[in-house]
Design a protein around this motif. Structure first.
Motif, PDB file in Angstrom:
ATOM      1  N   VAL A  59       0.834  -1.201   0.000  1.00  0.00           N
ATOM      2  CA  VAL A  59       0.000   0.000   0.000  1.00  0.00           C
ATOM      3  C   VAL A  59       0.871   1.253   0.000  1.00  0.00           C
ATOM      4  CG1 VAL A  59      -1.705   1.328   1.312  1.00  0.00           C
ATOM      5  CG2 VAL A  59      -1.940  -1.159   1.132  1.00  0.00           C
ATOM      6  N   ALA A  60       1.911   1.267   0.847  1.00  0.00           N
ATOM      7  CA  ALA A  60       2.790   2.435   0.948  1.00  0.00           C
ATOM      8  C   ALA A  60       3.529   2.694  -0.361  1.00  0.00           C
ATOM      9  CB  ALA A  60       3.792   2.233   2.084  1.00  0.00           C
ATOM     10  N   ILE A  61       4.085   1.647  -0.980  1.00  0.00           N
ATOM     11  CA  ILE A  61       4.813   1.800  -2.244  1.00  0.00           C
ATOM     12  C   ILE A  61       3.884   2.297  -3.340  1.00  0.00           C
ATOM     13  CG2 ILE A  61       6.001   0.530  -4.082  1.00  0.00           C
ATOM     14  CD1 ILE A  61       7.180  -1.261  -1.860  1.00  0.00           C
ATOM     15  N   THR A  62       2.681   1.745  -3.388  1.00  0.00           N
ATOM     16  CA  THR A  62       1.717   2.147  -4.408  1.00  0.00           C
ATOM     17  C   THR A  62       1.320   3.614  -4.248  1.00  0.00           C
ATOM     18  OG1 THR A  62       0.830  -0.108  -4.553  1.00  0.00           O
ATOM     19  CG2 THR A  62      -0.553   1.673  -5.401  1.00  0.00           C
ATOM     20  N   LEU A  63       1.068   4.046  -3.004  1.00  0.00           N
ATOM     21  CA  LEU A  63       0.673   5.435  -2.776  1.00  0.00           C
ATOM     22  C   LEU A  63       1.809   6.400  -3.091  1.00  0.00           C
ATOM     23  CD1 LEU A  63      -1.426   5.189   0.517  1.00  0.00           C
ATOM     24  CD2 LEU A  63      -2.229   5.354  -1.835  1.00  0.00           C
ATOM     25  N   VAL A  64       3.044   6.048  -2.708  1.00  0.00           N
ATOM     26  CA  VAL A  64       4.195   6.905  -3.014  1.00  0.00           C
ATOM     27  C   VAL A  64       4.372   7.020  -4.525  1.00  0.00           C
ATOM     28  CG1 VAL A  64       6.711   7.096  -2.875  1.00  0.00           C
ATOM     29  CG2 VAL A  64       5.398   6.498  -0.834  1.00  0.00           C
ATOM     30  N   ALA A  65       4.285   5.872  -5.227  1.00  0.00           N
ATOM     31  CA  ALA A  65       4.424   5.884  -6.685  1.00  0.00           C
ATOM     32  C   ALA A  65       3.324   6.714  -7.324  1.00  0.00           C
ATOM     33  CB  ALA A  65       4.397   4.448  -7.221  1.00  0.00           C
ATOM     34  N   TYR A  66       2.113   6.591  -6.791  1.00  0.00           N
ATOM     35  CA  TYR A  66       0.976   7.348  -7.323  1.00  0.00           C
ATOM     36  C   TYR A  66       1.224   8.849  -7.220  1.00  0.00           C
ATOM     37  CZ  TYR A  66      -3.600   9.628  -7.180  1.00  0.00           C
ATOM     38  OH  TYR A  66      -4.648  10.490  -7.370  1.00  0.00           O
ATOM     39  N   TYR A  67       1.669   9.321  -6.049  1.00  0.00           N
ATOM     40  CA  TYR A  67       1.882  10.744  -5.865  1.00  0.00           C
ATOM     41  C   TYR A  67       3.075  11.249  -6.669  1.00  0.00           C
ATOM     42  CZ  TYR A  67      -1.664  10.892  -2.243  1.00  0.00           C
ATOM     43  OH  TYR A  67      -2.856  10.839  -1.579  1.00  0.00           O
TER      44      TYR A  67
END
Length: 295
Positions: free
Chosen positions: A59-67
């Motif tokens: 979840v953290a990696i996906t959100l960081v990549a998204y932003y």
């Protein structure tokens, strides 16, 4: 009942409590899901370490990549001409309108019999009411269908909602269906507005979408605060008035209250800044992506 012109797994007939729309939607969803995923949706289990997006590192990696993609892409395109993606914008929003409507109907088909037979407290606080295998796969499907707009409010909202869905799936909160069904209702209206706007149709009720979102969060918080209150008082302060234990984990209750409260504050602020102040010229066009000046 089945008809001679349809497959025997399609049930259609006079609306009943267990088939409130006349056509049974779950068998259609089940067959479609099984054809794509290779297993029945009832067999789905949200399992950290196995299910995609079921662990905090994912979840953290996906959100960081998204932003990074959203804000990085906006900076790269800031001085460049905007791409005209109106055609894809229309397709995207029509798809989101349809998928939101379909998920909403699937939720209602599961919830209406429970609410009528057992009442709302059972539906929001009992695992057998709001955490059935059918609802769990719908919760997960909802968390996988979020949009990706570019304003701060919506980028925050999108990222925070992904985190919210993760915490509630991990925390087994039976009250989850309340924010989700209300959110799907708003999404049907909102994405239809975006679709019509992309077609060049001027919609006079745009501001009421934001009002509807604010009402949605007020109702959400009423249910979530109540469920959390009765859980914590029953567990730690039984001498206080309470309605009994409520299904879910404590960290999920706290995350739900915090994130949903932040939504309410931000959307009220958005409404005030958008509709209570003079509108500046040269505002960002909703059918242009990754380019141009947002104003």
């Amino acid at each position: 009942m089945s008809t001679p012109f349809l497959p025997n797994w399609i049930e259609v007939g006079v609306p009943t409590l267990d088939r409130p729309f006349g056509l049974a939607l779950w068998p259609i969803f089940s067959k479609s899901y099984q054809a794509i995923m290779g297993q029945r949706p009832e067999a789905f289990r949200f399992t950290p370490g196995t299910t995609p997006m079921a662990s905090m590192p994912e979840v953290a990696i996906t959100l960081v990549a998204y932003y990074i993609i959203i804000f990085g892409g906006r900076e790269v395109m800031r001085k460049r001409a905007a791409f005209d993606l109106n055609f894809f914008f229309k397709i995207h929003n029509f798809y989101l309108t349809a998928i939101s409507g379909a998920l909403l109907l699937l939720f209602l088909e599961q919830l209406i019999p429970t609410l009528v037979r057992h009442g709302i407290f059972h539906a929001i606080c009992d695992y057998n009411g709001g955490w059935t295998p059918q609802l769990v796969i719908l919760y997960y499907s909802f968390s996988s269908s979020k949009k990706k707009p570019l304003t701060f409010l919506h980028t925050y909202h999108h990222g925070a909602t992904a985190l919210l869905c993760y915490t509630q799936l991990l925390g087994h909160t039976a009250v989850s269906w309340v924010p989700i069904t209300l959110n799907l209702t708003v999404h049907v209206v909102m994405y239809w507005y975006y679709f019509q706007s992309a077609r060049g149709i001027r919609i006079w009720w745009k501001r009421y979408i934001t009002i509807l979102q604010i009402i949605q969060f007020v109702i959400d918080l009423g249910f979530v605060y109540f469920a959390s209150y009765t859980y914590f008082t029953h567990t730690y302060f039984p001498w206080l008035p309470n309605a009994g234990v409520c299904a879910g984990k404590e960290f999920a209750a706290l995350a739900g209250m915090l994130i949903l409260s932040s939504y309410l504050v931000l959307f009220i602020g958005f409404y005030i800044s958008t509709y209570k102040k003079p509108v500046k010229k040269g505002r960002w066009s909703s059918n242009k992506c990754f380019g141009g000046d947002e104003g």
